[in-house]
Structure formats: structure tokens, C-alpha cells
Design a protein around this motif. Structure first.
Motif, short mmCIF file in Angstrom:
data_model
loop_
_atom_site.label_atom_id
_atom_site.label_comp_id
_atom_site.label_asym_id
_atom_site.label_seq_id
_atom_site.Cartn_x
_atom_site.Cartn_y
_atom_site.Cartn_z
N ARG A 289 31.24 47.40 31.89
CA ARG A 289 31.23 48.70 31.23
C ARG A 289 29.89 49.37 31.48
NH1 ARG A 289 34.95 48.63 26.69
NH2 ARG A 289 33.60 50.11 25.66
N LEU A 290 29.88 50.70 31.31
CA LEU A 290 28.66 51.43 31.66
C LEU A 290 27.46 51.00 30.84
CD1 LEU A 290 29.98 55.06 32.14
CD2 LEU A 290 29.21 53.46 33.88
N ASN A 291 27.72 50.53 29.61
CA ASN A 291 26.57 50.15 28.78
C ASN A 291 26.19 48.70 28.99
OD1 ASN A 291 28.74 48.93 27.62
ND2 ASN A 291 28.60 49.99 25.64
N ALA A 292 26.86 48.02 29.96
CA ALA A 292 26.55 46.61 30.17
C ALA A 292 26.41 46.29 31.66
CB ALA A 292 27.65 45.74 29.55
N ILE A 293 25.88 47.25 32.42
CA ILE A 293 25.67 46.98 33.84
C ILE A 293 24.46 46.06 33.98
CG2 ILE A 293 25.06 48.02 36.05
CD1 ILE A 293 26.62 50.48 35.23
N PRO A 294 24.64 44.92 34.66
CA PRO A 294 23.53 43.96 34.74
C PRO A 294 22.39 44.50 35.60
CG PRO A 294 25.35 43.29 36.15
CD PRO A 294 25.84 44.47 35.38
N PRO A 295 21.21 44.00 35.40
CA PRO A 295 20.10 44.39 36.29
C PRO A 295 20.35 43.88 37.70
CG PRO A 295 19.42 42.63 34.80
CD PRO A 295 20.79 43.03 34.38
N GLY A 296 19.65 44.45 38.66
CA GLY A 296 19.87 44.06 40.04
C GLY A 296 21.16 44.65 40.55
N CYS A 297 21.91 43.87 41.33
CA CYS A 297 23.19 44.34 41.86
C CYS A 297 24.23 44.33 40.76
CB CYS A 297 23.63 43.44 43.02
SG CYS A 297 25.25 43.87 43.67
N ALA A 298 24.97 45.43 40.62
CA ALA A 298 25.95 45.54 39.54
C ALA A 298 27.09 44.54 39.71
CB ALA A 298 26.52 46.96 39.50
N PHE A 299 27.26 44.03 40.93
CA PHE A 299 28.39 43.14 41.21
C PHE A 299 28.00 41.68 40.98
CE2 PHE A 299 31.32 41.09 44.42
CZ PHE A 299 32.49 41.36 43.73
N ASN A 300 26.72 41.38 40.66
CA ASN A 300 26.26 40.00 40.68
C ASN A 300 27.04 39.02 39.80
OD1 ASN A 300 24.93 39.95 38.09
ND2 ASN A 300 23.18 41.02 38.99
N PRO A 301 27.59 39.43 38.61
CA PRO A 301 28.31 38.43 37.83
C PRO A 301 29.61 37.96 38.48
CG PRO A 301 27.77 40.38 36.51
CD PRO A 301 27.55 40.73 37.93
N ARG A 302 30.16 38.77 39.38
CA ARG A 302 31.46 38.42 39.97
C ARG A 302 31.31 37.94 41.41
NH1 ARG A 302 34.98 43.75 39.08
NH2 ARG A 302 36.77 42.38 39.39
N CYS A 303 30.12 37.96 41.93
CA CYS A 303 29.91 37.73 43.36
C CYS A 303 29.83 36.23 43.65
CB CYS A 303 28.63 38.42 43.81
SG CYS A 303 28.37 38.33 45.59
N GLY A 304 30.54 35.79 44.68
CA GLY A 304 30.53 34.37 45.05
C GLY A 304 29.30 34.00 45.86
N GLU A 305 28.59 35.01 46.36
CA GLU A 305 27.45 34.71 47.24
C GLU A 305 26.15 35.18 46.61
OE1 GLU A 305 28.35 35.47 51.48
OE2 GLU A 305 30.20 36.33 50.65
N VAL A 306 26.13 35.15 45.26
CA VAL A 306 24.98 35.71 44.55
C VAL A 306 23.72 34.89 44.83
CG1 VAL A 306 25.51 34.41 42.46
CG2 VAL A 306 24.20 36.53 42.28
N MET A 307 22.62 35.62 45.03
CA MET A 307 21.33 34.97 45.30
C MET A 307 20.36 35.37 44.20
SD MET A 307 21.10 35.85 49.34
CE MET A 307 21.14 37.60 49.10
#
Lengths: 338, 330
Positions: A289-307
């Protein structure tokens, strides 16, 4: 159905629409929500740019910002929008009104609700024509008939005095397109133009939109969540996620060799006839949600290749093959992420 | 459309018959008129003679049929009290009420609709807030209180407007009008404001709500996206689409203005139908009460029929004839 991937315009032509670092925010009592964050793209004359993403990714909001119809409390907080080189995001109300309809046409999602039920199709067309072009009432009516013929309404001279409810859904969407084309705009923003239509009618409407670019050099911003529509129609694609552009590039490149892990997941979730539906990839989780966009890349919680850096540093668009992707993977092994 | 109107007219006739039955029932349930007309000491023979001459000794269905038959010809019998034909009494009072209702309706429309549009379009302006607050007062204040306050301010304190009556009237045929004399016009001001205030605020709030609703629709957004002028969007596109509910409520309001005129007429001693009715109630003058009931119902029915017909002019979707003709081509 794949289209020629070379942009039809020559590369030197200045873009019709250029959006630079656009920020749209909603200022409310609970604080400020950034609905669009640093969105940049451009559309060349005659080009169709597809804008895809999940609901709430900011596709329609981008369209509304370009046409100057953001609803309060939303407003442009940064960046600029240029139409044929002229800045339009800071125009006063009266001048922006003249840009709308005259230089930018809009096509909305639902043809059943886009037309005023109490006015005939002809009244709505001639009013729009007379607002933007210095034509006599007779000439405006003649142009209205021409427009109806152009968008494929049979016997337009007879149908012009009909009310919207006399037309079927597909025919009404043609009328909506005719209304968008009244003053021959340079840019047409089509927001989910086929979502509310039957599949067979969808194809006809898409063909009509393709013809615009071909015959009038009109640039089209085609907003949809339907990858099939994009594959069939768009020259280039911008993939949006959580108010940001995740990846932008030629349609074939995006479909066949997606780079951003989100685009990879998106392409994996499109069913292909002849393949087992169980092979469909599902992206775990949901868009923040717009009020809970994570810092860094917005996709990082769902990303399989997160660094590590994905959690703190936000990636900008980087070259990735013939596309550009906002992903740190592109930083290390450029153009070889998929 | 013709079919629809005929259907509506048949419904109207049915409604009128039911109302007639109710007003007819008044005669038998609110005391015996013969007792009211005669004294305690009158001989029984006289009472029976009177009963027979009035047709009250016959079976109920025959009495009802006679009542309806006479009513259709405008004959509601003779007032118990005034000993005059009821229709004559009503004809004398009718113009006073109609002129009052007419002016009150004009106020309701020409103040209510513009105020409603204004408060919808300029939601955040101080004037809108003032109108919204004022309308709350107007909608919640009882009519008699409005009337008394207006009399207090304009008749007692400022002494600029009369507090009762119609002033001088001019007769045009059987119609007596207060529009042609200064005192007649001055007398109209306070009662019509009193009567129209509630409807004005109701219409204002309705127009505001409907306008806000329509402004959110896709076709208004699309009209904006086509760069149409604000004036055209607000009036040609938006306001026109609010008309169906507005016309419905306005029609009902005109009907209730006629009905609510009773209170206003009592406060201002306005010599209209309402005052006649109140006096009739006090005197148990059943023929007058019955006639008033039937006439008020008739006006409601006529107004509703007019509203139904107006829909066809406002909303093309109801004009089914063309849709059928062109349905084959879509």
C-alpha cells in the motif's frame, strides 16, 4: 500478432510527450502519500506506449496527471510534463482546458458511462468540435459525421442524432474515440479502453487505436492491465509497480526477455494457449500500500533475488538489454539478468 | 409513451376513487349530520324528513355512487354551516390559496435551485457554508414559528408589511387576484416566504446533493477531459442530469405547499382553502372537509401526472419508440 519493433518515427523526432521525474502526492490529514514517485518516460509521434501494472500501481494516475485532471487532494509535487517540448504541468486552469481535447485526447474505460445520456451523440461531438476549432455549426456537424465514419460507425449521417443508449457498448466506445479525436490531438491517453468490452469488440477497438498512430501520427498512451492488449498493440511498454516505473522497453523485448524480477513474474503469470496452466508463475505477496512502501526497491519483499542494497538503496532505471530496468541486478551483470 | 400516460391516468382515477371513498366515509363516522343540523328539541318527524331529503336514508353504495357522480360534476353538496353550495365556498377561496402557493413555488425554485448549484460548485466558499447552515434552520424550523417570527420582525417591529389578510383584491371574472394592488402584493410577501421556506431549503439541498453526485460521474470527467468550458459542463451536462429527481421532488413539494398552506393561512389569517378547512373542522362541516380532501388529492394526482410527462422531455432513455426503431441496427 507481434508488431514491427522498430519505432515508426525516426529517432531524431522530438517526443510528443515527455514526462520527467514526475511525483504525484496526496496530502491528507494522515500525512502525505506518494502515489507516483520519480516517473519518467516519453512517447514519440505515432508511437503507442503501453503502460501496464497491477491495480493501484499508478497507471491511471499517470494519465490523469498528464491531462491535468488529478482529483484533490492529489497534486503534482515534482518533475515536469512536456507536450511537444512545451511544459504543461504548471499551466493555469484556463490554458490547460484548451490543451485538453485540443492537443490531448482521452478515452475512458467504460463506454456505457462515458457519454452524457441526455445529449445526442451529435450534440456532444459538435460541442467538443466547436469548443476547440473555429468552425461554423454546419461545418462542425459535417466534421462530426466524418469522425463517426472514421471510427467505423455505419450510416453516420443517420446515427448522429441518436442518443448514447441507442448504441451498443462497442459502438459507444467508437463514439468515445471519435470524441477524443474531435480536434485531431497529438496525444491520446487511452485508459483501459477495452476492459469493459467483449473480446471480439476489443480487437476492433485496438485496431482502431493502432490506425490512429499509423494515419495521423498520433502518439498513444495505452493504459491497461492486460498483457494481451499490450502485446497486440503497443510499440513499447512501461511496467509500473507501486508508483514507479520498474521496466521500460520495446514490447517484444519486455515479453520475451524481461529483466526486472517483477516483469519476469508478470510475464510468467500470463497464460499461453498450448501450455499447461499449472506452469503459470504466481508472484507471492501483494503490491505494498502507498503508506507502506519499503525503503530501497519497492519490490524487495516479494523479490526472489533480493540483495542487501535492495533494502536500503532505491534503484533508478538502468540499461538492460534493449530495455531499461530499475533493478540492482542490472548494475552488476548488465543486460543479463533473466 | 401514450400507453404509459393512459396507464398513469387509470392509476390516477383509482387513487381518486379511494380518496373519494375516504372522504365519503367521513360522513358516516364523524357524527350524524342530522343531529348537527337540528336542535335537540326538533321533532323526530322533521329529522326524518331532513334525512330523506338529503338522501341519507338510502343504502351506502347508492349514497357513495351519488356522491361520486355529484363530485365529478363539481357538486359537493351544501355546507352544514354556511348553508351555501360547497363548490361556491371553495371557488371563493381557491384564488387566494393558488396565488400564495404560486409565489411560494417561485421562491422555492428561483432561490432553491441557484443556491443548490452554487453550494455544489463552490463547496468551500464562505457563502456556501452560510447557505448550508441557513438551510438547516429553514428545514428544521416549523412553519408556524417562521410565520410568527416574520410577523414580529416585519409587522410589529419594522411595521413595513401587513401581518394578516390579502390586502385589496381585484376581481377578474370569478378569480380575485392580489397581484394587481400594492397592498395585495405586500400582503403576499410574508405568507409566501413562510410557506416556501421549507421547500426552498429542501430543493436547495437536493440540487446540491444531486449535482455533487453527477459531478463524480464518468461523463462529466470525460467532458472535462475534452476541454469543454466550465459553464457548459456545469449547466448543460451536469445540471440537466439532476433534473429528474429535482422535478420529482419539486412536483411533490408543490402538492405539499397546497396542503401545508393550512398552517400558513391560519397564522396570517389568509382567506384561502386552508383556513376554510380549519374552520370546517371546527364546525364539523363534513361536506367542506370532504370536498377539500378530494380537491387536494386531485391536485396531487394532476401534478404527479405532469411530472411523469415531464420525464419524457428530460430523459431521452424513456422515449422508447426510437430505441425500438434503431435497436435493430446496433
Amino acid at each position: 500478432m507481434q508488431r514491427d519493433q522498430q519505432p515508426r518515427s525516426d529517432a531524431a523526432a522530438p517526443p510528443i510527450l515527455e514526462v520527467r521525474n514526475l511525483v504525484v502526492a496526496f496530502h491528507g490529514l494522515a500525512g502525505t502519500l506518494r502515489a507516483l514517485d520519480d516517473v519518467s518516460f516519453s512517447i514519440a509521434p505515432g508511437e503507442i506506449l503501453g503502460v501496464v501494472g497491477e491495480s493501484g500501481a499508478g497507471k491511471s494516475l499517470t494519465g490523469a496527471a498528464v491531462i491535468g485532471l488529478l482529483e484533490r487532494p492529489g497534486r503534482i509535487d515534482g518533475g515536469e510534463i512536456l507536450l511537444a517540448g512545451r511544459r504543461i504541468d504548471n499551466l493555469p486552469h484556463a490554458q490547460m482546458r484548451k490543451v485538453r481535447g485540443r492537443e490531448i485526447g482521452a478515452i475512458f474505460q467504460d463506454p456505457l458511462t462515458s457519454l452524457n445520456p441526455l445529449l445526442t451523440v451529435g450534440e456532444q461531438l459538435t460541442e467538443t468540435i466547436a469548443t476547440h476549432l473555429a468552425l461554423s455549426a454546419k461545418a462542425a456537424r459535417a466534421r462530426a459525421v466524418e469522425l463517426l465514419a472514421e471510427v467505423g460507425i455505419p450510416a453516420p449521417a443517420n446515427r448522429i442524432d441518436d442518443y448514447p443508449h441507442h448504441f451498443s457498448g462497442g459502438m459507444r466506445q467508437r463514439v468515445v474515440i471519435a470524441l477524443a479525436l474531435c480536434a485531431n490531438p497529438k496525444l491520446v491517453i487511452a485508459d483501459e479502453p477495452t476492459t469493459a468490452l467483449d473480446v471480439s469488440v476489443q480487437a476492433q477497438i485496438l485496431e482502431l487505436i493502432r490506425r490512429l498512430g499509423r494515419e495521423h501520427g498520433t502518439a498513444v498512451m495505452l493504459i491497461t492491465h492486460d498483457m494481451g492488449v499490450i502485446a497486440e498493440t503497443a510499440d513499447r511498454v512501461a511496467v509500473m509497480y507501486a508508483g514507479r516505473v520498474a521496466e521500460i522497453g520495446p514490447t517484444r523485448e519486455i515479453i520475451e526477455t524481461p529483466h526486472h524480477p517483477y516483469t519476469v513474474g508478470l510475464m510468467g503469470s500470463v497464460p499461453v494457449i498450448g501450455e499447461d496452466a499449472e506452469d503459470l508463475v504466481q508472484i507471492d505477496g501483494s503490491m505494498p500500500r502507498l503508506n507502506a512502501i519499503p525503503p530501497g526497491c519497492a519490490f524487495n519483499p516479494r523479490c526472489g533475488e533480493v540483495m542487501g542494497r535492495c533494502l536500503s538503496q532505491r534503484p533508478g532505471l538502468m540499461p538492460a538489454g534493449r530495455s531499461q530496468a530499475a533493478c540492482w541486478l542490472m548494475d552488476t551483470v548488465t543486460g543479463d539478468a533473466a | 409513451m401514450l400507453y404509459f400516460i393512459i396507464q398513469r391516468m387509470l392509476q390516477s382515477v383509482l387513487v381518486m376513487l379511494v380518496v373519494a371513498a375516504i372522504s365519503f366515509a367521513l360522513f358516516s363516522y364523524v357524527g350524524d349530520p342530522i343531529e348537527a343540523m337540528t336542535g335537540e328539541d326538533d321533532p323526530i318527524e322533521l329529522k326524518q324528513q331532513l334525512r330523506a331529503s338529503l338522501g341519507l336514508d338510502q343504502p351506502i353504495p347508492i349514497q357513495f355512487a351519488r356522491f361520486v357522480g355529484n363530485a365529478v360534476q363539481g357538486d359537493f353538496g351544501v355546507s352544514y354551516r354556511a348553508r351555501q353550495p360547497v363548490m361556491q365556498l371553495i371557488a371563493e377561496r381557491f384564488p387566494a390559496t393558488m396565488e400564495l402557493v404560486f409565489v411560494a413555488s417561485l421562491i422555492a425554485l428561483f432561490v432553491g435551485i441557484p443556491a443548490g448549484i452554487y453550494t455544489a460548485l463552490r463547496r468551500d466558499s464562505p457563502v456556501s457554508y452560510a447557505l448550508q447552515t441557513g438551510s438547516l434552520i429553514g428545514i428544521s424550523m416549523p412553519t408556524f414559528l417562521t410565520g410568527i417570527l416574520l410577523i414580529l420582525v416585519f409587522s410589529v417591529w419594522l411595521k413595513v408589511l401587513p401581518s394578516f389578510g390579502r390586502g385589496e383584491t381585484v376581481d377578474i371574472g370569478w378569480w380575485s387576484t392580489g397581484f394587481l394592488t400594492v397592498s395585495g402584493l405586500k400582503s403576499l410577501i410574508l405568507p409566501s416566504i413562510t410557506l416556501g421556506l421549507f421547500s426552498t431549503t429542501l430543493i436547495m439541498r437536493l440540487v446540491r446533493t444531486e449535482m455533487l453526485e453527477v459531478m463524480r460521474t464518468d461523463y462529466i470527467k470525460f467532458a472535462r477531459a475534452r476541454g469543454l468550458r466550465d459553464r457548459s459542463i456545469n449547466f448543460r451536462h451536469a445540471f440537466k442530469n439532476t433534473l429528474v429527481p429535482v422535478v420529482t421532488i419539486t412536483g411533490m413539494q408543490v402538492g405539499s405547499l397546497i396542503a401545508f398552506a393550512i398552517i400558513t393561512e391560519t397564522v396570517f389569517q389568509w382567506p384561502g382553502l386552508g383556513l376554510l378547512f380549519i374552520q370546517a373542522v371546527g364546525n364539523v362541516d363534513i361536506p367542506v372537509m370532504a370536498a377539500y380532501l378530494v380537491l387536494t388529492a386531485l391536485m396531487f394526482v394532476v401534478i404527479n401526472l405532469a411530472v411523469d410527462i415531464l420525464y419524457f422531455f428530460i430523459d431521452p432513455r424513456l422515449r422508447a419508440d426510437r430505441a425500438v426503431a434503431s435497436g435493430a441496427t446496433t
